[in-house]
Write an enzyme that holds these catalytic residues in place. Structure first.
Site, PDB file in Angstrom:
ATOM      1  N   SER A  45       0.918  -1.034   0.000  1.00  0.00           N
ATOM      2  CA  SER A  45       0.186   0.086   0.010  1.00  0.00           C
ATOM      3  C   SER A  45       0.770   1.290   0.017  1.00  0.00           C
ATOM      4  CB  SER A  45      -0.822  -0.304   1.186  1.00  0.00           C
ATOM      5  OG  SER A  45      -1.904  -1.028   1.021  1.00  0.00           O
ATOM      6  N   ASP A 104      10.249   6.115  -9.766  1.00  0.00           N
ATOM      7  CA  ASP A 104      10.040   6.663 -10.944  1.00  0.00           C
ATOM      8  C   ASP A 104      10.576   8.185 -11.118  1.00  0.00           C
ATOM      9  OD1 ASP A 104       8.197   4.681 -11.616  1.00  0.00           O
ATOM     10  OD2 ASP A 104       6.299   5.807 -10.929  1.00  0.00           O
ATOM     11  N   LYS A 157      -0.439  -4.502  -3.425  1.00  0.00           N
ATOM     12  CA  LYS A 157      -1.741  -3.881  -3.266  1.00  0.00           C
ATOM     13  C   LYS A 157      -1.840  -2.633  -3.828  1.00  0.00           C
ATOM     14  CE  LYS A 157      -4.961  -2.617   0.363  1.00  0.00           C
ATOM     15  NZ  LYS A 157      -4.691  -1.082   0.344  1.00  0.00           N
TER      16      LYS A 157
END
Length: 754
Positions: free
Chosen positions: A475, A486, A500
Site C-alpha cells: 500500500s 519513478d 496492493k
C-alpha cells in the site's frame, strides 16, 4: 484530502459466511449436551449488516449487488474463515447447509442472521468435539515406528468425508504434537500434561468469543468476497484501528498479555504512569480493576481485550489495579495500585534510526537507516489544529535532520513488512525527498483520475538514498517506493512488494444508527485504485527492486496474487512530472558488486539455503510421523545450527550499528483458533531447536529473552543494503559525470561529503 487509509488486508484477515432458511435441517449440533453457550445476534448487528450491504452495493470501487451469486461467495468465505485448514467441519456439515447457500442475501436484507450464527454454533460444537477427542487420545500411546505422514497445510484439501476421517486427521495431529515434545526431551507425563492443558486452553479461548466476534467474521466474509481489502470493523476493532493509526491512547502505559487465566504485565512503556509509579513490573498479574473509588471487578479468566477496555480510560482519570506480584504464588498477597491515566505514545511503531558504518578497501561510509513500521498519522489531532500531531512524515523529517548532523553518506528507508497506512503520509513522506511534483494517481469507480502531489518546495534530504522493501511492504509503502523509483531519486533494494494498488476509506456506520447506544461499527472500504506517476500500477505486480534479494515467499501463499478476487493489473496515462535524476547507469555496477560480495558471504548463502528448504517443505506439504526420520532431521538441523553459531562466534561483525536503537496496551487479542497465517519466511539467522511448545507454554522470561535475541540478531539483508548504498556513495564521489546524471540538481560535495 479525504481521510483515506491504505493497509494490508492481512491485518484484518478474519472473514466469515452466512446461511439461512430451513434451520430445522441444520446439521445436528448436539446443543442439548454442548459444553458451550449458543451465540445469537444482537439487534444492532442485524441492522448494521443491512446498512453495510447498502453502502457496499452502491459506493464500493467494485460495486457488487447483494444477490444469490454474492450469497454463494459469502457462504464459501464464511466456512473458510471459520475452518480454513478444514480441521473441524466434515463434508456432511457443509452439505447440511447447502439449501441456504444462495439465501444469505435474504438473511441480510430481512435482518435475520439466525443461520450465520447457527453455522458458527455448529463450528463451536465441532471444535469442542475435536478437542475432546484429542484429549482422549492422550490417555493412550502412539506408535512412532510406522511410516505415515501429516499434511501440513490443508487449506486446499477436501473436507473430511465423515467423523471417522476427521478423527484420523486429529489422531495424526495429536501424534505430531506428542512427537515434537518427545524429540525436545519431554517425558510421557510432561507431554500428557502439556498437551492436555494446550487443548483445554483452545477450548477456553473459543468460549470467550462473543457475538461481536462472530458478526465481524460473518461481515468480513461478505466484505472480502467483494474484494480482499474491504473489511468490516466492529465497534471495538474500529477503536483499535484508530489507536493503531494515531500511535497513541489514554491508559497506564503497560502492554498486557493473557497467560492461562491471568492478565500479565508483558512490558512497561517508558515514561508512562506505570513506569513512573515504580510499583508495577513485568510478570505482575492483574486480577481486578476498579474505576476511581468504585468497586473492584474480578477479571480472572477474562479475554485480554475486555481487560484492556477496563484499564483504558479518559486522560487524568484514576484506575485501581488489584495485582498479584510476579514473584508471589497463586495464594500470595495482593497489592492495590492506583494510577492516573495519561496519553501514551506507542513508540515501538514509530520511525527509528540507526547508523551503520561500512568499511571497504579502507574507506569508511556511514549509512543512516530509518526504520518505518507503518505510515501513521493522528488524524483527529491534525483536524483539530494540534501543531504537534503525531505523523510518520514529521518523525522522519526530524530524524533526517539528526542524520545530517551525524554526517551520513547515504540514507536508507527500511519499509520491510510495512503494510501501509495513511495515503497522506505516503505523499508527504515522498515530498521530503523530491522538490515538488505528483506522487500518485487515483482512479475512482467512475473512471475519474486525480493526482496527489507534493506541493512543498525544498527537500529534507537532498543526498543519495535508497528504499529497502520485501513482500510484506504494501500500500503506502508501495506508493512511496514507486514514486522514489519513478523520479530516479533512490535505489530500490529487496524483493518484489505485496502488490496492493487499492485505496480504502473508513465509513462510520454509526451515522445510520437509530440511537446513540446502538453502535454499528465501521467499513474499511475500497473506493479507488492508485497508479504510479508513470501510468503503471503496483496492483498484483508490486514494485520491482532495482537490486534484487532472494525471494522469501511464494506468490500462491502471500501477496496480492494469492487472492482469487484481486483486482487486475491495468495501466493509465502517465502524469506530468520531471525526474530528479537517472540512476540506471549505477544499477549494473551495483549489482555486480552485490553479487560478488554475497557469493562470499556465508550468512547470505545460509539464508538462501534456508529459503530453499522452507519453500521445499511448503511445496511437499508433508511431515513424517516416524520418530527415526524426524530425529535424523532434527539432528541435521541442530548440527547445521551449531556450525553456524561456531562460525559466527569466531568472526567479528564490522557492521554493528554505532548509534540509535540496536547499537551495542494490547498484545494477545483473542484470535479465532483457526485463523489463517500467510506470512513470509522468517529470516533471522539459524533457528534454535524446536521445543515443541506454543504460546504461553513457555515462561514469560523465556519468551521475552527469545524475542530480544531475535531482535538483536544480525540482520543480513539490512547489512547488505547498507553495503549497496555505501557502494553508491563511493561511485558518486569518484565519478562526477555519473553523479551529475544521477542527481543533476546537487553539487558533489553537498550530496556525499568527503
Amino acid at each position: 484530502m479525504k481521510k483515506q487509509l491504505l493497509t494490508v488486508a492481512l491485518a484484518f484477515a478474519m472473514s466469515a459466511h452466512v446461511v439461512t432458511a430451513q434451520p430445522e435441517k441444520v446439521a445436528a449440533a448436539k446443543t442439548d449436551t454442548a459444553p458451550i453457550v449458543q451465540i445469537k445476534p444482537a439487534p444492532a448487528q442485524t441492522q448494521a449488516a443491512l446498512w453495510a450491504s447498502r453502502v457496499l452495493a452502491r459506493y464500493h470501487y467494485k460495486a457488487t449487488p447483494l444477490d444469490d451469486a454474492m450469497s454463494a461467495k459469502i457462504f464459501d468465505a464464511y466456512f473458510k474463515a471459520l475452518d480454513s485448514e478444514k480441521l473441524y467441519f466434515t463434508q456432511a456439515d457443509i452439505d447440511s447447509f447447502a439449501p441456504v447457500r444462495t439465501k444469505l442475501d435474504d438473511a441480510i436484507n430481512n435482518e435475520d442472521l439466525t443461520v450465520p450464527f447457527q453455522i458458527y454454533n455448529v463450528y463451536q460444537q465441532r471444535f469442542f468435539d475435536r478437542m475432546t477427542y484429542a484429549r482422549e487420545l492422550l490417555k493412550g500411546k502412539f506408535d512412532f515406528t510406522t511410516d505415515e505422514s501429516l499434511q501440513i497445510d490443508r487449506e486446499k484439501a477436501p473436507w473430511a468425508k465423515n467423523e471417522d476421517e476427521a478423527k484420523d486427521l486429529w489422531r495424526k495431529r495429536v501424534k505430531n504434537d506428542w512427537l515434537r515434545l518427545k524429540l525436545a526431551g519431554k517425558d510421557e507425563k510432561a507431554i500428557r500434561e502439556t498437551l492436555d492443558k494446550r487443548y483445554e486452553g483452545y477450548q477456553n479461548r473459543l468460549k470467550k468469543l462473543n457475538n461481536e466476534d462472530v458478526f465481524q467474521m460473518f461481515m468480513n466474509a461478505y466484505a472480502m468476497a467483494i474484494e480482499p481489502h474491504t473489511n468490516y470493523l466492529g465497534p471495538r476493532s474500529a477503536e483499535n484501528f484508530d489507536i493503531a493509526m494515531r500511535l497513541s491512547l489514554d491508559g497506564i502505559g503497560a502492554v498486557l498479555q493473557s497467560r492461562e487465566d491471568y492478565t500479565v504485565i508483558r512490558e512497561i512503556v517508558p515514561g508512562g504512569p506505570a513506569d513512573k509509579s515504580g510499583k508495577l513490573k513485568v510478570g505482575d498479574r492483574i486480577v481486578g480493576v476498579a474505576q476511581g473509588n468504585g468497586p473492584v471487578t474480578d477479571v480472572m479468566g477474562w479475554r485480554i481485550d475486555d481487560v484492556v477496555q477496563l484499564v483504558r480510560g479518559e486522560r487524568n482519570s484514576t484506575v485501581r489495579l488489584d495485582v498479584l506480584p510476579a514473584d508471589a504464588g497463586q495464594d500470595g498477597k495482593h497489592t492495590t495500585i492506583s494510577l492516573v491515566r495519561q496519553k501514551i505514545s506507542m513508540e515501538e511503531q514509530s520511525a527509528k534510526k540507526k547508523v551503520i558504518e561500512v568499511t571497504d578497501n579502507g574507506v569508511k561510509r556511514r549509512i543512516g537507516v530509518i526504520q518505518l513500521p507503518t505510515f501513521y498519522q493522528d488524524f483527529e489531532a491534525r483536524r483539530k489544529g494540534d501543531k504537534d500531531f503525531k505523523s510518520a512524515t514529521r518523525d522522519v523529517k526530524r530524524i533526517l535532520g539528526e542524520l545530517k548532523k551525524e554526517k551520513v553518506d547515504n540514507v536508507l528507508i527500511d519499509l520491510r513488512n510495512n503494510g501501509g497506512g495513511s495515503l497522506i503520509e505516503a505523499v508527504e513522506l515522498t515530498g521530503l525527498f523530491i522538490d515538488k511534483g505528483p506522487v500518485v494517481q487515483q482512479r475512482s469507480a467512475e473512471g475519474r483520475v486525480e493526482v496527489e502531489s507534493d506541493t512543498d518546495a525544498g527537500l529534507a534530504w537532498d543526498g543519495p538514498m535508497g528504499v529497502l522493501i520485501n513482500r510484506g511492504s504494501a500500500s503506502a509503502s508501495e506508493i512511496f517506493a514507486a514514486a522514489i523509483q519513478d523520479y530516479g531519486r533512490g535505489v530500490i533494494i529487496g524483493e518484489p512488494s505485496f502488490g496492493k494498488g487499492t485505496v480504502q476509506t473508513l465509513i462510520n456506520l454509526d451515522r445510520f444508527s437509530q440511537n446513540d447506544k446502538m453502535k454499528y461499527g465501521e467499513l474499511k472500504m475500497t473506493i479507488a485504485q492508485f497508479f504510479r506517476i508513470n501510468g503503471g500500477t503496483t496492483q498484483l505486480r508490486g514494485v520491482t527492486p532495482d537490486i534484487r534479494f532472494p525471494v522469501t515467499s511464494d506468490d500462491d501463499n502471500f501477496g496480492e496474487s494469492s487472492y482469487d478476487n484481486a483486482l487486475p493489473w491495468v495501466q493509465i496515462k502517465p502524469a506530468t512530472y520531471m525526474p530528479s535524476g537517472d540512476l540506471k547507469e549505477l544499477f549494473n555496477p551495483l549489482q555486480k558488486k552485490h553479487d560478488s560480495r554475497v557469493a562470499k558471504d556465508r550468512d547470505f548463502l545460509d539464508i538462501e539455503q534456508d529459503i530453499a528448504e522452507a519453500l521445499k517443505v511448503r511445496k511437499d506439504n508433508l511431515i513424517s510421523l516416524n520418530e527415526t526420520v524426524r530425529r535424523k532431521e532434527r539432528e541435521n538441523q541442530e548440527a547445521k545450527a551449531r556450525l553456524r553459531e561456531s562460525r559466527l562466534a569466531g568472526k567479528d561483525n564490522p557492521d554493528e550499528p554505532v548509534s540509535g536503537p540496536g547499537s551495542k496496551e494490547q498484545r494477545g487479542k483473542v484470535p479465532t483458533p483457526t485463523s489463517p497465517k500467510k506470512t513470509n519466511v522468517v529470516l533471522k539467522g539459524a533457528a534454535s531447536a524446536d521445543d515443541g511448545l506454543q504460546g504461553d507454554e513457555r515462561s514469560l522470561t523465556a519468551e521475552l529473552a527469545a524475542e530480544k535475541a531475535a531482535k538483536n540478531a544480525k540482520d543480513v539483508y539490512l547489512q547488505e543494503a547498507a553495503h549497496i548504498l555505501a557502494d553508491e556513495a563511493g561511485m558518486l564521489k569518484a565519478d562526477t559525470r555519473m553523479a551529475s546524471r544521477a542527481m543533476p540538481y546537487m553539487s558533489m560535495l553537498k550530496q556525499v561529503g568527503n
